[in-house]
Design a protein around this motif. Structure first.
Motif, short mmCIF file in Angstrom:
data_model
loop_
_atom_site.label_atom_id
_atom_site.label_comp_id
_atom_site.label_asym_id
_atom_site.label_seq_id
_atom_site.Cartn_x
_atom_site.Cartn_y
_atom_site.Cartn_z
N THR A 1 -8.81 35.42 22.17
CA THR A 1 -9.37 36.75 22.39
C THR A 1 -8.47 37.77 21.73
OG1 THR A 1 -10.29 36.03 24.50
CG2 THR A 1 -10.12 38.41 24.12
N SER A 2 -8.98 38.36 20.67
CA SER A 2 -8.17 39.23 19.83
C SER A 2 -7.57 40.39 20.59
CB SER A 2 -9.01 39.72 18.66
OG SER A 2 -8.26 40.53 17.78
N ALA A 3 -8.29 40.91 21.57
CA ALA A 3 -7.84 42.11 22.27
C ALA A 3 -6.54 41.86 23.04
CB ALA A 3 -8.93 42.59 23.21
N TYR A 4 -6.19 40.63 23.30
CA TYR A 4 -5.01 40.33 24.11
C TYR A 4 -3.74 40.24 23.26
CZ TYR A 4 -8.42 38.97 27.68
OH TYR A 4 -9.46 38.95 28.58
N TYR A 5 -3.86 40.44 21.97
CA TYR A 5 -2.74 40.22 21.07
C TYR A 5 -2.34 41.49 20.32
CZ TYR A 5 -3.20 35.19 21.67
OH TYR A 5 -3.22 33.93 22.20
N SER A 6 -1.04 41.64 20.14
CA SER A 6 -0.56 42.66 19.21
C SER A 6 -0.48 42.02 17.83
CB SER A 6 0.80 43.21 19.64
OG SER A 6 1.75 42.19 19.73
N ILE A 7 -0.52 42.84 16.81
CA ILE A 7 -0.69 42.36 15.45
C ILE A 7 0.41 42.91 14.55
CG2 ILE A 7 -2.22 42.40 13.44
CD1 ILE A 7 -4.45 43.13 15.60
N ARG B 1 -1.11 45.81 21.50
CA ARG B 1 -2.32 45.27 22.12
C ARG B 1 -3.25 46.39 22.56
NH1 ARG B 1 -0.68 41.71 26.83
NH2 ARG B 1 1.33 42.73 26.72
N SER B 2 -2.67 47.49 23.02
CA SER B 2 -3.48 48.63 23.46
C SER B 2 -4.09 49.40 22.30
CB SER B 2 -2.60 49.59 24.27
OG SER B 2 -1.64 50.20 23.41
N THR C 1 0.76 38.04 18.49
CA THR C 1 1.46 37.56 19.66
C THR C 1 0.86 38.19 20.90
OG1 THR C 1 3.60 37.32 20.76
CG2 THR C 1 3.23 39.36 19.55
N ALA C 2 0.91 37.43 22.00
CA ALA C 2 0.47 37.96 23.27
C ALA C 2 1.65 38.38 24.14
CB ALA C 2 -0.36 36.91 24.02
N ARG C 3 2.84 38.21 23.62
CA ARG C 3 4.04 38.53 24.38
C ARG C 3 4.38 40.01 24.26
NH1 ARG C 3 8.55 35.56 22.04
NH2 ARG C 3 7.32 35.10 20.17
N TYR D 1 6.58 36.91 16.97
CA TYR D 1 5.19 36.53 16.72
C TYR D 1 5.01 35.02 16.86
CZ TYR D 1 4.21 41.25 15.29
OH TYR D 1 4.04 42.61 15.28
N ASP D 2 3.86 34.63 17.43
CA ASP D 2 3.60 33.24 17.73
C ASP D 2 2.71 32.55 16.70
OD1 ASP D 2 3.37 34.41 21.05
OD2 ASP D 2 5.05 33.28 20.20
N TYR D 3 1.81 33.30 16.10
CA TYR D 3 0.85 32.70 15.19
C TYR D 3 0.83 33.48 13.88
CZ TYR D 3 -0.64 30.62 19.56
OH TYR D 3 -0.66 29.96 20.76
N TRP D 4 0.75 32.73 12.79
CA TRP D 4 0.81 33.32 11.47
C TRP D 4 -0.34 32.83 10.60
CZ3 TRP D 4 4.73 36.63 9.67
CH2 TRP D 4 5.78 36.86 10.57
#
Length: 126
Positions: A27-33, A52-53, A98-100, A113-116
């Motif tokens: 869910t894209s909304a839960y992640y910062s980019i 994320r906001s 990342t969701a952190r 960041y967790d995913y690339w």
């Protein structure tokens, strides 16, 4: 989680490009980019990030006023609009998520960041 960047290419100095990063599997909304780039012979560096906001944005000094980061959570897509491009912007550009971290925080370190995504090449000719 999968990220796929696209939109890179060759452009003349002063031109514009928009690169995008499509996400799937979360869910894209839960992640910062974040957007990072790596120029030939240099280390990867932070370029831009959005919380994320979506309320907090951050840019590295060299791109402020020229690049714009944005997101569409419905489409699970993020963009980096790059205007007034310079030869020194030539690099492989990576998106990361990342969701952190805090809801209104922007992460500038790779380790946060967790995913690339696999990266997309942007070449700016002089």
């Amino acid at each position: 989680v999968q990220l796929q960047a696209s939109g890179g290419g060759l452009v003349q100095a002063g031109g514009s490009l928009r690169i995008s990063c499509a996400a799937s599997g979360f869910t894209s909304a839960y992640y910062s980019i974040g957007w990072f780039r790596q120029a030939p012979g240099k280390e990867r560096e932070f370029v831009a990030g959005i919380s994320r906001s979506s309320r907090a944005l951050s840019y590295t000094d060299s791109v402020k006023g020229r690049f714009t980061i944005s997101r569409d959570n419905v489409k699970s897509t993020k963009w980096l609009q790059m205007d007034s491009l310079k030869p020194e912007d030539t690099a492989v550009y990576y998106c990361a998520v990342t969701a952190r971290g805090p809801y209104n925080g922007v992460h500038k370190r790779e380790v946060d960041y967790d995913y690339w995504g696999p990266g997309t090449l942007v070449t700016v000719s002089s």
